[in-house]
Design a protein around this motif. Structure first.
Motif, PDB file in Angstrom:
ATOM      1  N   THR B  82       0.812  -1.218   0.000  1.00  0.00           N
ATOM      2  CA  THR B  82       0.000   0.000   0.000  1.00  0.00           C
ATOM      3  C   THR B  82       0.846   1.269   0.000  1.00  0.00           C
ATOM      4  N   GLU B  83       2.180   1.124  -0.005  1.00  0.00           N
ATOM      5  CA  GLU B  83       3.002   2.321   0.122  1.00  0.00           C
ATOM      6  C   GLU B  83       3.096   3.111  -1.181  1.00  0.00           C
ATOM      7  N   LEU B  84       2.284   2.742  -2.155  1.00  0.00           N
ATOM      8  CA  LEU B  84       2.284   3.445  -3.432  1.00  0.00           C
ATOM      9  C   LEU B  84       0.838   3.690  -3.840  1.00  0.00           C
ATOM     10  N   ASP B  85       0.528   4.945  -4.145  1.00  0.00           N
ATOM     11  CA  ASP B  85      -0.838   5.261  -4.571  1.00  0.00           C
ATOM     12  C   ASP B  85      -1.147   4.581  -5.888  1.00  0.00           C
ATOM     13  N   ASP B  86      -2.399   4.241  -6.082  1.00  0.00           N
ATOM     14  CA  ASP B  86      -2.803   3.690  -7.365  1.00  0.00           C
ATOM     15  C   ASP B  86      -2.880   4.811  -8.388  1.00  0.00           C
ATOM     16  N   VAL B  87      -2.318   4.570  -9.548  1.00  0.00           N
ATOM     17  CA  VAL B  87      -2.336   5.553 -10.632  1.00  0.00           C
ATOM     18  C   VAL B  87      -3.145   4.946 -11.760  1.00  0.00           C
ATOM     19  N   GLU B  88      -3.929   5.783 -12.458  1.00  0.00           N
ATOM     20  CA  GLU B  88      -4.770   5.243 -13.527  1.00  0.00           C
ATOM     21  C   GLU B  88      -3.917   4.659 -14.661  1.00  0.00           C
ATOM     22  N   GLU B  89      -4.530   3.762 -15.434  1.00  0.00           N
ATOM     23  CA  GLU B  89      -3.837   3.117 -16.556  1.00  0.00           C
ATOM     24  C   GLU B  89      -3.422   4.165 -17.596  1.00  0.00           C
ATOM     25  N   LEU B  90      -2.320   3.907 -18.273  1.00  0.00           N
ATOM     26  CA  LEU B  90      -1.835   4.755 -19.374  1.00  0.00           C
ATOM     27  C   LEU B  90      -1.754   6.226 -18.977  1.00  0.00           C
ATOM     28  N   VAL B 155      10.479 -14.028  -5.112  1.00  0.00           N
ATOM     29  CA  VAL B 155       9.023 -13.807  -5.030  1.00  0.00           C
ATOM     30  C   VAL B 155       8.394 -14.433  -6.280  1.00  0.00           C
ATOM     31  N   PRO B 156       7.074 -14.696  -6.242  1.00  0.00           N
ATOM     32  CA  PRO B 156       6.418 -15.278  -7.429  1.00  0.00           C
ATOM     33  C   PRO B 156       6.416 -14.308  -8.621  1.00  0.00           C
ATOM     34  N   ILE B 157       6.328 -14.877  -9.824  1.00  0.00           N
ATOM     35  CA  ILE B 157       6.321 -14.062 -11.039  1.00  0.00           C
ATOM     36  C   ILE B 157       5.158 -13.058 -11.037  1.00  0.00           C
ATOM     37  N   GLY B 158       4.000 -13.487 -10.533  1.00  0.00           N
ATOM     38  CA  GLY B 158       2.850 -12.580 -10.476  1.00  0.00           C
ATOM     39  C   GLY B 158       3.134 -11.348  -9.628  1.00  0.00           C
ATOM     40  N   THR B 159       3.902 -11.534  -8.581  1.00  0.00           N
ATOM     41  CA  THR B 159       4.282 -10.402  -7.722  1.00  0.00           C
ATOM     42  C   THR B 159       5.192  -9.445  -8.475  1.00  0.00           C
ATOM     43  N   VAL B 160       6.127 -10.009  -9.238  1.00  0.00           N
ATOM     44  CA  VAL B 160       7.010  -9.174 -10.066  1.00  0.00           C
ATOM     45  C   VAL B 160       6.166  -8.346 -11.030  1.00  0.00           C
ATOM     46  N   MET B 161       5.205  -9.000 -11.687  1.00  0.00           N
ATOM     47  CA  MET B 161       4.387  -8.299 -12.678  1.00  0.00           C
ATOM     48  C   MET B 161       3.587  -7.167 -12.044  1.00  0.00           C
ATOM     49  N   SER B 162       3.003  -7.431 -10.894  1.00  0.00           N
ATOM     50  CA  SER B 162       2.168  -6.390 -10.298  1.00  0.00           C
ATOM     51  C   SER B 162       3.022  -5.237  -9.759  1.00  0.00           C
ATOM     52  N   ARG B 163       4.213  -5.556  -9.246  1.00  0.00           N
ATOM     53  CA  ARG B 163       5.080  -4.461  -8.783  1.00  0.00           C
ATOM     54  C   ARG B 163       5.606  -3.634  -9.944  1.00  0.00           C
ATOM     55  N   LEU B 164       5.919  -4.302 -11.057  1.00  0.00           N
ATOM     56  CA  LEU B 164       6.363  -3.561 -12.242  1.00  0.00           C
ATOM     57  C   LEU B 164       5.258  -2.641 -12.735  1.00  0.00           C
ATOM     58  N   HIS B 165       4.053  -3.182 -12.802  1.00  0.00           N
ATOM     59  CA  HIS B 165       2.929  -2.415 -13.328  1.00  0.00           C
ATOM     60  C   HIS B 165       2.667  -1.179 -12.474  1.00  0.00           C
ATOM     61  N   ARG B 166       2.613  -1.373 -11.178  1.00  0.00           N
ATOM     62  CA  ARG B 166       2.332  -0.237 -10.290  1.00  0.00           C
ATOM     63  C   ARG B 166       3.517   0.724 -10.223  1.00  0.00           C
ATOM     64  N   GLY B 167       4.718   0.177 -10.209  1.00  0.00           N
ATOM     65  CA  GLY B 167       5.918   1.025 -10.158  1.00  0.00           C
ATOM     66  C   GLY B 167       6.053   1.889 -11.397  1.00  0.00           C
ATOM     67  N   ARG B 168       5.771   1.305 -12.564  1.00  0.00           N
ATOM     68  CA  ARG B 168       5.886   2.064 -13.813  1.00  0.00           C
ATOM     69  C   ARG B 168       4.855   3.187 -13.877  1.00  0.00           C
ATOM     70  N   ALA B 170       3.510   4.734 -11.344  1.00  0.00           N
ATOM     71  CA  ALA B 170       3.907   5.771 -10.380  1.00  0.00           C
ATOM     72  C   ALA B 170       5.054   6.611 -10.952  1.00  0.00           C
ATOM     73  N   MET B 171       5.959   5.944 -11.676  1.00  0.00           N
ATOM     74  CA  MET B 171       7.076   6.654 -12.282  1.00  0.00           C
ATOM     75  C   MET B 171       6.572   7.624 -13.356  1.00  0.00           C
ATOM     76  N   GLN B 172       5.584   7.192 -14.134  1.00  0.00           N
ATOM     77  CA  GLN B 172       5.013   8.069 -15.172  1.00  0.00           C
ATOM     78  C   GLN B 172       4.367   9.298 -14.547  1.00  0.00           C
ATOM     79  N   LYS B 173       3.693   9.072 -13.443  1.00  0.00           N
ATOM     80  CA  LYS B 173       3.040  10.197 -12.772  1.00  0.00           C
ATOM     81  C   LYS B 173       4.087  11.196 -12.275  1.00  0.00           C
ATOM     82  N   MET B 174       5.173  10.653 -11.748  1.00  0.00           N
ATOM     83  CA  MET B 174       6.265  11.493 -11.269  1.00  0.00           C
ATOM     84  C   MET B 174       6.856  12.306 -12.427  1.00  0.00           C
TER      85      MET B 174
END
Ligand SMILES: [Zn+2]
Lengths: 80, 194
Positions: B82-90, B155-168, B170-174
């Motif tokens: 939860t330490e990262l806000d959800d950012v809308e897609e694209l 960590v499981p591959i699904g965890t990698v995917m979800s962290r990449l998705h949310r991290g990317r 958040a980076m775009q928003k920044m």
């Protein structure tokens, strides 16, 4: 066939080269026929390139490689 | 000692990449150099367990990632999702219409390179919480596969995917916020969102 929503949902995995060959081909087919999704694809591909280029643009500290070799050399001699 | 000399020579070619990623991890040049040295020492000492023919680059990055996580007592394996806000897609793509066109007159690829400065991209990555920053570095910057990253982080591959998705996202928003601060964005040009 992949529609727009599926294509956009899977764009990230496609850019990561993580889709199966069959699925990747469906995405490619969609991109060829859809300028909106093609635009989104190009945008994210270019963004990826920019991030990689800029994040790796670092100068090594002066003498970095020499110090690295030295620390391995010291370890061989046992005086770490 | 022949095999170990080979190790030094083979591994040395990856030192610059390891340093750049170490710098994004530690956010500090002195700590980054220490981290790369420690990685090489560990690799050197563990070289007997390295299997010839496997990917030396991935092996070194795995050692470095683990060293960083252990040394800096990272929460990588027990993350606060939860330490990262959800950012809308694209997020960024949907806002490109708000960028000042007069500053964007090159080809699309050059445009993206011109749009953000090196510092902005580095800051955007470094601003991510570690849980998200490390997978983004290993994927976007170093190009490792989901499977390789999952093995490095244990960590499981699904965890990698979800962290990449949310991290990317958040980076775009920044990056968008940085562009706004530099006066590149006119939000009145955006289509009203429903
Ligand atoms: Zn489409």
């Amino acid at each position: 066939m992949a529609d727009c929503q599926e294509t956009l949902n899977e764009l990230e995995s496609y850019l990561d080269s993580e889709l199966s060959e069959g699925r990747a081909n469906e995405i490619i087919t969609h991109l060829k026929g859809c300028t909106d999704c093609q635009g989104a694809y190009e945008f994210h591909a270019d963004l990826r390139t920019a991030i990689k280029t800029k994040a790796t643009n670092e100068e090594l500290p002066e003498g970095f490689l020499d110090r690295l070799r030295d620390c391995l050399g010291d370890d061989v001699l046992g005086n770490d | 000692m022949g095999a170990r000399e080979d190790f030094t020579n083979d591994a040395m070619q990856y030192a610059p990449q390891l340093f750049a990623t170490a710098l994004r991890m530690t956010r500090n040049r002195a700590d980054a150099e220490d981290l790369v040295q420690e990685t090489f020492l560990k690799g050197w000492r563990a070289f007997d367990s390295y299997q010839q023919g496997t990917n030396l680059r991935a092996w070194l990055f795995r050692i470095m990632t683990n060293t960083f996580i252990n040394k800096y007592n990272s929460q990588q394996r027990r993350p606060q999702e939860t330490e990262l806000d959800d950012v809308e897609e694209l997020f960024l793509f949907r806002r490109m219409g708000a960028f000042d066109q007069s500053k964007m007159n090159q080809s699309a690829e050059d445009q993206m390179l011109e749009l953000f400065t090196d510092e902005e991209v580095k800051n955007a990555i470094e601003s991510l919480p570690e849980t998200f920053r490390i997978p983004v570095l290993l994927s976007d910057v170093e190009g490792f596969s989901y499977k390789e990253i999952a093995e490095m982080l244990e960590v499981p591959i699904g965890t990698v995917m979800s962290r990449l998705h949310r991290g990317r996202k958040a980076m775009q928003k920044m990056l968008y916020e940085y562009a706004k601060e530099r006066g590149l964005v006119d939000e009145s040009l955006l289509d009203p969102q429903d």
